[in-house]
Design a protein around this motif. Structure first.
Motif, PDB file in Angstrom:
ATOM      1  N   ARG A  70       0.836  -1.195   0.000  1.00 54.07           N
ATOM      2  CA  ARG A  70       0.000   0.000   0.000  1.00 54.07           C
ATOM      3  C   ARG A  70       0.872   1.246   0.000  1.00 54.07           C
ATOM      4  O   ARG A  70       1.776   1.402   0.830  1.00 54.07           O
ATOM      5  CB  ARG A  70      -0.902   0.000   1.228  1.00 54.07           C
ATOM      6  CG  ARG A  70      -1.887   1.155   1.301  1.00 54.07           C
ATOM      7  CD  ARG A  70      -2.822   0.989   2.474  1.00 54.07           C
ATOM      8  NE  ARG A  70      -3.462  -0.321   2.407  1.00 54.07           N
ATOM      9  CZ  ARG A  70      -3.533  -1.155   3.429  1.00 54.07           C
ATOM     10  NH1 ARG A  70      -3.008  -0.824   4.591  1.00 54.07           N
ATOM     11  NH2 ARG A  70      -4.130  -2.323   3.299  1.00 54.07           N
ATOM     12  N   LEU A 100       1.510   4.732   1.015  1.00 51.40           N
ATOM     13  CA  LEU A 100       0.984   5.535   2.118  1.00 51.40           C
ATOM     14  C   LEU A 100       0.580   6.932   1.674  1.00 51.40           C
ATOM     15  O   LEU A 100      -0.195   7.603   2.369  1.00 51.40           O
ATOM     16  CB  LEU A 100       2.022   5.626   3.240  1.00 51.40           C
ATOM     17  CG  LEU A 100       2.310   4.302   3.957  1.00 51.40           C
ATOM     18  CD1 LEU A 100       3.435   4.476   4.960  1.00 51.40           C
ATOM     19  CD2 LEU A 100       1.060   3.786   4.648  1.00 51.40           C
ATOM     20  N   GLY A 112      -1.180   7.445  -0.931  1.00 53.65           N
ATOM     21  CA  GLY A 112      -2.476   7.294  -1.573  1.00 53.65           C
ATOM     22  C   GLY A 112      -2.478   7.640  -3.046  1.00 53.65           C
ATOM     23  O   GLY A 112      -3.536   7.660  -3.689  1.00 53.65           O
ATOM     24  N   THR A 133      -8.214   6.698   4.563  1.00 49.77           N
ATOM     25  CA  THR A 133      -7.231   7.640   5.098  1.00 49.77           C
ATOM     26  C   THR A 133      -7.962   8.880   5.585  1.00 49.77           C
ATOM     27  O   THR A 133      -8.833   9.413   4.882  1.00 49.77           O
ATOM     28  CB  THR A 133      -6.189   8.031   4.035  1.00 49.77           C
ATOM     29  OG1 THR A 133      -5.477   6.856   3.618  1.00 49.77           O
ATOM     30  CG2 THR A 133      -5.187   9.031   4.595  1.00 49.77           C
ATOM     31  N   THR A 192      -3.765   6.197   7.940  1.00 50.46           N
ATOM     32  CA  THR A 192      -4.316   5.234   6.999  1.00 50.46           C
ATOM     33  C   THR A 192      -4.734   4.003   7.795  1.00 50.46           C
ATOM     34  O   THR A 192      -3.912   3.409   8.486  1.00 50.46           O
ATOM     35  CB  THR A 192      -3.297   4.838   5.919  1.00 50.46           C
ATOM     36  OG1 THR A 192      -2.973   5.993   5.150  1.00 50.46           O
ATOM     37  CG2 THR A 192      -3.873   3.778   4.985  1.00 50.46           C
ATOM     38  N   SER A 250      -6.759   0.242   8.055  1.00 54.36           N
ATOM     39  CA  SER A 250      -7.175  -0.953   7.320  1.00 54.36           C
ATOM     40  C   SER A 250      -7.971  -1.847   8.258  1.00 54.36           C
ATOM     41  O   SER A 250      -7.457  -2.294   9.288  1.00 54.36           O
ATOM     42  CB  SER A 250      -5.943  -1.703   6.798  1.00 54.36           C
ATOM     43  OG  SER A 250      -6.304  -2.930   6.218  1.00 54.36           O
TER      44      SER A 250
END
Length: 513
Positions: free
Chosen positions: A69, A71, A73, A426, A444, A446
């Motif tokens: 992922r 970070l 975005g 986020t 962020t 999950s």
């Protein structure tokens, strides 16, 4: 990002640098004074390339492999295989090395890492270590491995301290100084040096095998009042080498960094400290570990079974008595929390519901401390949305502080989550304290539904939905697991939470309608 495949070597590369970077050696399992020159071992799988540095990404396990992922975005999440090789702008990550390391006994793996550091004066990289794991699995003995390492080490005397022209006594002194850390006031007496040099003079040992023998002898001093620091230093070097190459699966994207930075990391290890070396490695993805036992769920069930609409209705009161245990010490503290939905209010120009949580610390150092958290939420058929909160903490009758938090955008908690698929969002928040507004780093988050399973706590045994929550904020990661009750009249209440070093369980639960 783009996927690139490492080219397979079509010939042997006659390059001493290639030998050194790979911890030198080669395909023969025979003792030899000259290494087989070979390029650094290929990564075990095609590399997936990312434009940013390692710390710009979060790597998490999934049901079938891993997910990477960004970070920032800016790019979409990338699903990768369980044995994938990742290449960032500064580092590489070999995701297969954790499982690959298990083919050796724990003792042989420790020996391999220790010899790597002893001969090359640096922590091993994951790809190179993986190559030698395979060689040992194929039958290479520890002595043969040590002799291969020595043959390469002498090619770089300024880096390793070994040279082909040094006397046997000089060789032994280098082992004591560079490997065992014994120099100056702790330097060995001539009698000890002459004993080990005599092993070489007589042909009883090769220079490669002698390092192994001396390391084994040093470990025998564990707990010794005078020399116990020596095996502790060796153990710490192994720990840092294992952390770098196996737990994190690391290497450097630039081969020159593998030498210079690998040496710098090893040099930071002392008999009493490994944290400085780990700080130099500088991995902020704290929850990532290829050696971690991944908590899993049943892989079945429906997350909606743990949703209880009554918990948000005005006139309903639910109360929880909980006990939190610090796993490292076994210390337990208990507290009680009462939730009261207060109906519709206005919070920062949003029409929301106010839910008041009153807490009292029952035992422990903070016994008697009370706090009140007012959460401002919107609830619909699909999700629970948090706009912010107001926290008031009191000690006896004195107000210590009041903190107002505003979420931007609002934090969402879906009631319906697919099994083993993370819901990622986020958000940032601002905090108002004593008239001052503080902008906090973005987070962020999950959230993953792992399935329904049975959980037993002092309050009872329940069928519960197991949820995994991972947060990344300011480069630091935290992961927690919470079991929400799916059956009985207590549906929706938390039965258990496992967070960073702390386990919290319900001792008494009630819902009054």
């Amino acid at each position: 990002m783009r996927s690139t495949r490492h080219p397979l070597p079509t010939r042997l590369i006659v390059s001493l640098l290639g030998v050194f970077l790979a911890a030198c050696g080669g395909e023969s399992t025979h003792d030899s004074a000259a290494p087989i020159f070979q390029a650094a071992p290929m990564a075990p799988a095609p590399a997936i390339t990312f434009s940013g540095s390692r710390n710009n990404y979060l790597i998490t396990r999934t049901a079938t492999g891993f997910e990477v992922r960004d970070l920032s975005g800016k790019t979409a999440n990338v699903a990768v295989a369980i044995d994938a090789s990742l290449k960032f702008s500064d580092m590489t990550v070999n995701l297969a090395i954790g499982e690959q390391s298990k083919v050796l006994s724990a003792n042989n793996l420790r020996t391999l890492i220790e010899l790597y550091i002893a001969f090359f004066n640096r922590v091993p990289d994951a790809d190179g270590l993986g190559y030698w794991i395979q060689q040992m699995k194929a039958g290479m003995t520890v002595d043969q491995l040590a002799n291969n390492f020595y043959a390469a080490a002498v090619q770089y005397p300024t880096l390793t301290g070994y040279s082909a022209t040094m006397s046997n006594a000089e060789f032994v002194k280098i082992i004591y100084k560079n490997v065992l850390g014994r120099t100056g006031n702790t330097a060995p007496p001539d009698a000890d040096i002459n004993f080990w040099a005599g092993e070489l003079n007589s042909g009883k040992a090769s220079k490669g095998s002698l390092v192994t023998t001396m390391l084994n002898a040093a470990h025998g001093f564990a707990g010794d009042a005078t020399w116990g620091w020596v095996p502790q230093l060796l153990d710490n070097k192994i720990a840092v080498g294992s952390y770098f190459a196996i737990e994190q699966g690391l290497g450097y994207a630039d081969p020159n960094d593998s030498i210079s930075k690998g040496i710098a990391i090893a040099a930071m290890v002392t008999a009493s400290n490994t944290s400085n070396a780990k700080t130099l490695i500088n991995i902020k993805d704290n929850n990532f570990s290829l050696l971690a036992t991944t908590p899993t769920g049943s892989g079945k069930g429906d997350s909606r079974d743990c949703y209880n609409s009554d918990l948000y209705k005005q006139g309903v009161v639910y109360k929880m008595e909980m006990a939190s245990t610090l796993r490292a010490t076994g210390t337990t503290e208990s507290f009680t929390t009462t939730y009261t939905p207060n109906g519709t209010v206005n919070f920062k120009d949003n029409t929301v519901q106010e839910i008041v949580m009153d807490s009292l610390q029952l035992t422990g150092l903070s016994a008697g401390v009370t706090s009140q958290l007012k959460s401002y939420v919107a609830v619909n058929n699909n999700e629970y949305i948090t706009y912010g909160s107001i926290l008031t903490v009191k000690l006896n009758t004195t107000t210590n502080y009041v903190v107002t938090t505003v979420m931007t955008p609002p934090q969402k908690s879906p009631f319906s989550l697919p099994l083993n698929q993370a819901y990622v969002q986020t958000y940032s928040n601002t905090q108002e304290i004593a008239g001052k507004t503080i902008s906090m780093p973005s987070t962020t988050e999950s959230l993953t539904f792992l399935g329904t399973e049975s959980v037993s706590v002092p309050a009872g045994t329940f069928t519960a939905c197991k949820m995994q929550l991972t947060n990344n904020s300011n480069g630091a990661n935290t992961t927690s697991y919470t079991w929400y009750i799916a059956d009985s009249n207590l549906r929706g209440l938390p039965a258990k939470t496992e967070a960073e070093g702390v386990t919290t369980v319900a001792t008494k639960l009630s819902i009054t309608r």
